[in-house]
Design a protein around this motif. Structure first.
Motif, PDB file in Angstrom:
ATOM      1  N   ASP A  11      -2.289  47.172 -43.970  1.00  0.00           N
ATOM      2  CA  ASP A  11      -2.331  48.469 -43.288  1.00  0.00           C
ATOM      3  C   ASP A  11      -1.931  48.405 -41.814  1.00  0.00           C
ATOM      4  O   ASP A  11      -1.839  49.425 -41.136  1.00  0.00           O
ATOM      5  N   GLY A  12      -1.713  47.213 -41.278  1.00  0.00           N
ATOM      6  CA  GLY A  12      -1.310  47.083 -39.884  1.00  0.00           C
ATOM      7  C   GLY A  12      -2.454  47.156 -38.915  1.00  0.00           C
ATOM      8  O   GLY A  12      -2.254  47.010 -37.696  1.00  0.00           O
ATOM      9  N   VAL A  13      -3.674  47.343 -39.404  1.00  0.00           N
ATOM     10  CA  VAL A  13      -4.864  47.416 -38.557  1.00  0.00           C
ATOM     11  C   VAL A  13      -5.702  46.159 -38.705  1.00  0.00           C
ATOM     12  O   VAL A  13      -6.161  45.570 -37.727  1.00  0.00           O
ATOM     13  N   THR A  14      -5.867  45.713 -39.947  1.00  0.00           N
ATOM     14  CA  THR A  14      -6.608  44.487 -40.233  1.00  0.00           C
ATOM     15  C   THR A  14      -5.678  43.504 -40.924  1.00  0.00           C
ATOM     16  O   THR A  14      -4.569  43.865 -41.357  1.00  0.00           O
ATOM     17  N   GLU A  62       4.092  51.372 -39.662  1.00  0.00           N
ATOM     18  CA  GLU A  62       4.223  49.917 -39.580  1.00  0.00           C
ATOM     19  C   GLU A  62       3.358  49.171 -40.587  1.00  0.00           C
ATOM     20  O   GLU A  62       3.254  47.946 -40.531  1.00  0.00           O
ATOM     21  N   ALA A  63       2.713  49.867 -41.498  1.00  0.00           N
ATOM     22  CA  ALA A  63       2.062  49.186 -42.615  1.00  0.00           C
ATOM     23  C   ALA A  63       3.153  48.605 -43.510  1.00  0.00           C
ATOM     24  O   ALA A  63       4.288  49.116 -43.536  1.00  0.00           O
TER      25      ALA A  63
END
Length: 340
Positions: A11-14, A62-63
């Protein structure tokens, strides 16, 4: 069209990999499983194919999605109408890679042999005189510290040599009048030498004067040759070319010392092209003829070089940086025979 692929979604966050199934239908990409989302196909970005690295699909935020089966992903992309760019396809072909290398090498060779000299000539003829003087004076100062020592020729002889050369009338050329010059004498650690600096200094070593043993003829012809280099701004052109090559090395290596340290070495080496040497020889011939002097004076210079070459395997710096002496001598003799 409805095709499904299993894979990992980031997901581009974790950094966690979410196990998902990707499907393409109704003009959109749909994810189901640990993560769910739908995105128009037109907004997706496809990573270039790079050897064995997994190919990724990137969402607008950006995922990314990595398929477990890369071959299946390629088939899915093909089915959606995706085509790699010409550059990407060329990168996957060894024939294209070899062709690109050959083309690049050809461009570099042509640029070095033709484009760079032409550009250097253009820059040299438009370079402010103040810049040339600064380059020449700085180079001479450096050489005085490391290569030269004060001349041991009698002051009267030095003055007479300078006066004799000053009395000679420069030839008329399409490139304009003769440049201003100043004759300086030095004793050298590298043997017979003579060269012209962009500042207008013509350096003549004691060893060159003693080698020629002909103040009225051969020495004047040598100075005429160096004035030809000065008139053609050959050293300035070569310094510009050398600096351009050094600058390219700087871009590649990041070492700026080669750019600074290379200038004095270039000035001392004076490894002109054959064209530059022919131009300087032709200038000397024109100067001698303008003043009613025999071309035998210039022939004596080359004959002295030949005697020096035959003395042993060690070739002085002045000779190693010039074209074949026999060829230059033959060229002057041929010109002399055709002169009325």
């Amino acid at each position: 069209m409805h095709q499904e692929l299993s894979g990992s979604y980031f997901d581009g966050v974790t950094s966690r990999a979410h196990r998902v199934t990707l499907a393409v239908h109704d003009g959109a990409v749909h994810l189901t499983g640990d993560a769910q989302r739908s995105t128009p196909l037109a907004e997706m970005r496809v990573a270039e194919r790079i050897a064995r690295a997994p190919r990724k699909l990137t969402f607008p935020d950006e995922a990314t999605f990595e398929a477990d089966d890369q071959a299946a992903l390629d088939a899915l992309l093909h089915a959606t109408g995706h085509r790699d760019s010409i550059v990407v396809r060329a990168q996957q072909s060894w024939r294209s890679a070899i062709a690109a290398i050959c083309v690049t090498a050809g461009v570099l060779v042509v640029s070095y042999l033709f484009v760079l000299p032409a550009a250097a000539d253009l820059v040299a003829h438009n370079l402010p005189v103040s810049v040339e003087r600064q380059i020449g004076q700085g180079t001479l100062a450096l050489l005085d510290r490391h290569v030269f020592s004060p001349s041991r020729l009698p002051e009267a002889r030095r003055g007479e040599l300078a006066a004799r050369f000053a009395r000679l009338v420069p030839p008329e050329t399409v490139d304009g009048p003769a440049p201003e010059w100043h004759l300086v004498f030095r004793k050298s650690r590298i043997g017979p030498n003579a060269f012209a600096l962009p500042s207008g200094h013509i350096v003549l070593t004691d060893e060159m004067v003693e080698l020629l043993q002909d103040d009225d003829g051969a020495v004047m012809a040598t100075l005429a040759h160096e004035l030809g280099h000065l008139h053609g701004r050959h050293l300035t052109r070569r310094l510009i070319q050398g600096s351009a090559v050094a600058a390219a090395g700087l871009l590649i290596s990041g070492d700026a010392s080669s750019l600074v340290a290379g200038l004095p070495a270039l000035a001392l080496d004076l490894h002109y092209s054959r064209d530059a040497e022919r131009e300087a020889d032709d200038y000397a011939v024109a100067l001698l003829e303008r003043n009613g002097q025999p071309l035998a004076y210039l022939e004596r210079v080359f004959e002295a070089f030949q005697r020096l070459e035959h003395k042993g395997p060690h070739v002085p710096a002045y000779l190693s940086s010039h074209p074949d002496t026999a060829d230059r001598l033959a060229r002057v003799r041929q010109h002399d025979r055709h002169t009325p």
